[in-house]
Scaffold this motif. Sequence first.
Motif, PDB file in Angstrom:
ATOM      1  N   ARG A 336       1.453  -1.783   0.175  1.00 59.32           N
ATOM      2  CA  ARG A 336      -0.239  -0.077  -0.339  1.00 59.32           C
ATOM      3  C   ARG A 336       1.240   1.332  -0.316  1.00 59.32           C
ATOM      4  O   ARG A 336       2.502   1.903   0.651  1.00 59.32           O
ATOM      5  N   GLY A 337       0.017   2.582  -0.562  1.00 65.09           N
ATOM      6  CA  GLY A 337       0.653   4.145  -0.333  1.00 65.09           C
ATOM      7  C   GLY A 337       1.172   4.072  -1.488  1.00 65.09           C
ATOM      8  O   GLY A 337       0.548   4.145  -2.274  1.00 65.09           O
ATOM      9  N   GLY A 338       2.599   3.882  -1.888  1.00 63.12           N
ATOM     10  CA  GLY A 338       3.657   4.828  -3.078  1.00 63.12           C
ATOM     11  C   GLY A 338       4.697   4.863  -2.496  1.00 63.12           C
ATOM     12  O   GLY A 338       4.820   5.238  -0.873  1.00 63.12           O
ATOM     13  N   SER A 339       5.361   5.077  -3.623  1.00 56.20           N
ATOM     14  CA  SER A 339       7.317   4.981  -3.951  1.00 56.20           C
ATOM     15  C   SER A 339       7.358   6.771  -4.407  1.00 56.20           C
ATOM     16  O   SER A 339       6.718   7.458  -4.749  1.00 56.20           O
ATOM     17  N   TRP A 340       8.758   6.858  -4.515  1.00 58.10           N
ATOM     18  CA  TRP A 340       9.480   8.236  -4.554  1.00 58.10           C
ATOM     19  C   TRP A 340       9.148   8.371  -6.313  1.00 58.10           C
ATOM     20  O   TRP A 340       8.548   9.000  -6.552  1.00 58.10           O
ATOM     21  N   ALA A 341       9.488   6.977  -6.594  1.00 57.18           N
ATOM     22  CA  ALA A 341       8.495   6.949  -8.243  1.00 57.18           C
ATOM     23  C   ALA A 341       7.394   6.831  -8.149  1.00 57.18           C
ATOM     24  O   ALA A 341       7.134   6.714  -9.863  1.00 57.18           O
ATOM     25  N   THR A 342       6.311   6.405  -7.466  1.00 62.53           N
ATOM     26  CA  THR A 342       5.203   6.570  -7.637  1.00 62.53           C
ATOM     27  C   THR A 342       4.524   7.724  -8.898  1.00 62.53           C
ATOM     28  O   THR A 342       4.516   9.223  -7.856  1.00 62.53           O
ATOM     29  N   HIS A 343       3.956   8.309  -9.645  1.00 68.20           N
ATOM     30  CA  HIS A 343       3.082   9.511  -9.904  1.00 68.20           C
ATOM     31  C   HIS A 343       2.226   9.613  -8.946  1.00 68.20           C
ATOM     32  O   HIS A 343       1.230   8.741  -8.383  1.00 68.20           O
ATOM     33  N   PRO A 344       1.648  11.246  -8.107  1.00 70.24           N
ATOM     34  CA  PRO A 344       0.580  11.218  -7.488  1.00 70.24           C
ATOM     35  C   PRO A 344      -0.735  10.897  -7.638  1.00 70.24           C
ATOM     36  O   PRO A 344      -1.819  10.428  -7.018  1.00 70.24           O
ATOM     37  N   ARG A 345      -0.981  10.919  -9.293  1.00 67.41           N
ATOM     38  CA  ARG A 345      -2.045   9.924  -9.957  1.00 67.41           C
ATOM     39  C   ARG A 345      -2.391   9.069  -9.885  1.00 67.41           C
ATOM     40  O   ARG A 345      -3.913   8.825 -10.158  1.00 67.41           O
ATOM     41  N   VAL A 346      -1.335   7.912  -9.097  1.00 70.47           N
ATOM     42  CA  VAL A 346      -1.663   6.555  -8.937  1.00 70.47           C
ATOM     43  C   VAL A 346      -2.085   6.353  -7.262  1.00 70.47           C
ATOM     44  O   VAL A 346      -2.629   5.301  -7.706  1.00 70.47           O
ATOM     45  N   ALA A 347      -1.262   7.152  -6.787  1.00 69.75           N
ATOM     46  CA  ALA A 347      -1.612   7.211  -5.505  1.00 69.75           C
ATOM     47  C   ALA A 347      -2.900   7.507  -5.053  1.00 69.75           C
ATOM     48  O   ALA A 347      -2.759   8.206  -4.782  1.00 69.75           O
ATOM     49  N   ARG A 348      -3.694   6.654  -4.125  1.00 62.44           N
ATOM     50  CA  ARG A 348      -4.853   6.929  -3.864  1.00 62.44           C
ATOM     51  C   ARG A 348      -5.209   6.182  -2.676  1.00 62.44           C
ATOM     52  O   ARG A 348      -3.906   4.488  -2.545  1.00 62.44           O
ATOM     53  N   PRO A 349      -5.637   6.373  -1.615  1.00 63.26           N
ATOM     54  CA  PRO A 349      -5.597   5.152   0.137  1.00 63.26           C
ATOM     55  C   PRO A 349      -5.747   4.153  -0.671  1.00 63.26           C
ATOM     56  O   PRO A 349      -5.904   2.801   0.572  1.00 63.26           O
TER      57      PRO A 349
END
Length: 372
Positions: A336-349
């Motif tokens: 879960r979550g998202g990394s520094w390499a994840t675009h904010p558009r992809v990361a959702r709760p």
Amino acid sequence: MSSQSTAAIAEALSEARERTLALVEPLDDGRLNRVYSPILSPLAWDLGHIANFEELWLVQRVGGREPLRGELGRFYDAIENPRKIRGELPILRDAELRSYMADVRERTLDVLEGVDIGPDVEDPLLRDGFVYEMLLAHELQHNETMLQLLQLVDGYELPATVRSSSRYAGASAFGGEEMVAIGAGEHEIGAPERGFAYDNERSRHSVELTAFEIDRTPVSNGAYISFMEETGAEPPLYWGRGGDEWVDTARGRRVPIDPGHPVIHVSWDQADAFARWAGKRLPTEFEWEAARPQLDGLGHVWEWTSSDFLPYPGFQAFPYREYSEVFFGDEYKVLRGGSWATHPRVARPTFRNWDLPQRSQIFAGLRCARDA
Ligand SMILES: [Fe+2]
């Protein structure tokens, strides 16, 4: 959806493509075609696959047009062609690859001009622009797998577009022992009915949780080094020795490991062992989602959970079985979550990532939990 929204989609598609091309801009064709690892595609395959997936959904499916390159699509089918054989496929390369990407995009924009993506459209693929959101997410998610591969390319420098669009922040302090207490009760899990989400995030449903505690921040390098020293555990991927200290060797660099940064490139097996050593455990994905509003340090590393990748109650495959359904079972663990390499558009709760428990090429760390 208004024509302004269509324009917003065109703009977002173009931004995603700029990001994709910026990632490979410093690389010659030799490096794009090279197989660096059996578990990661050559970059040329990713590029062709991004364009082919776009052609399949936004040109052929939405626009009803014939394929540009006949049977080419079968070499870009991710299920039919496992990563370890992708370097040997007769895929597009070099100038031909670049012109295919541009040709597909031209047709996509042409089709987009005449399409109705309003909230009342009957086709669920078009309603609220679902298929366009899916394609944007797809390209941006492939950016992250490309970045996984780019960790293996000596001398590679991250482009400014990736540094600025990610939430990478170098200097936060991590690894405090502080935990957040979450009381027992019902928690709503999963994505609401409206708005873009993948099939595996639905249906939204209620889950009963017993009281638990969860780390306020992800586990730090410093804490992980203590764990290695006490147990003889293996270091994270890309760690090497530089005299007395650990260094990060990704992209051919030798950067001292900062003990205050979150540990990254650990497998589920390593994460699980760390949590046990710390007298804690990994959180379930439901605990993670329930606690998320109170968690610091999100967006640096994907966070392993103890949960297997399973369907939620009422799951319905959409728009195709191969996105989620074929991966359900006890083989894959949820991140879960998202990394520094994840675009904010992809990361959702509610976003559920998954991978095999022994894999550490993904940008994954952990935070620990325990029963209250
Ligand atoms: Fe894909």
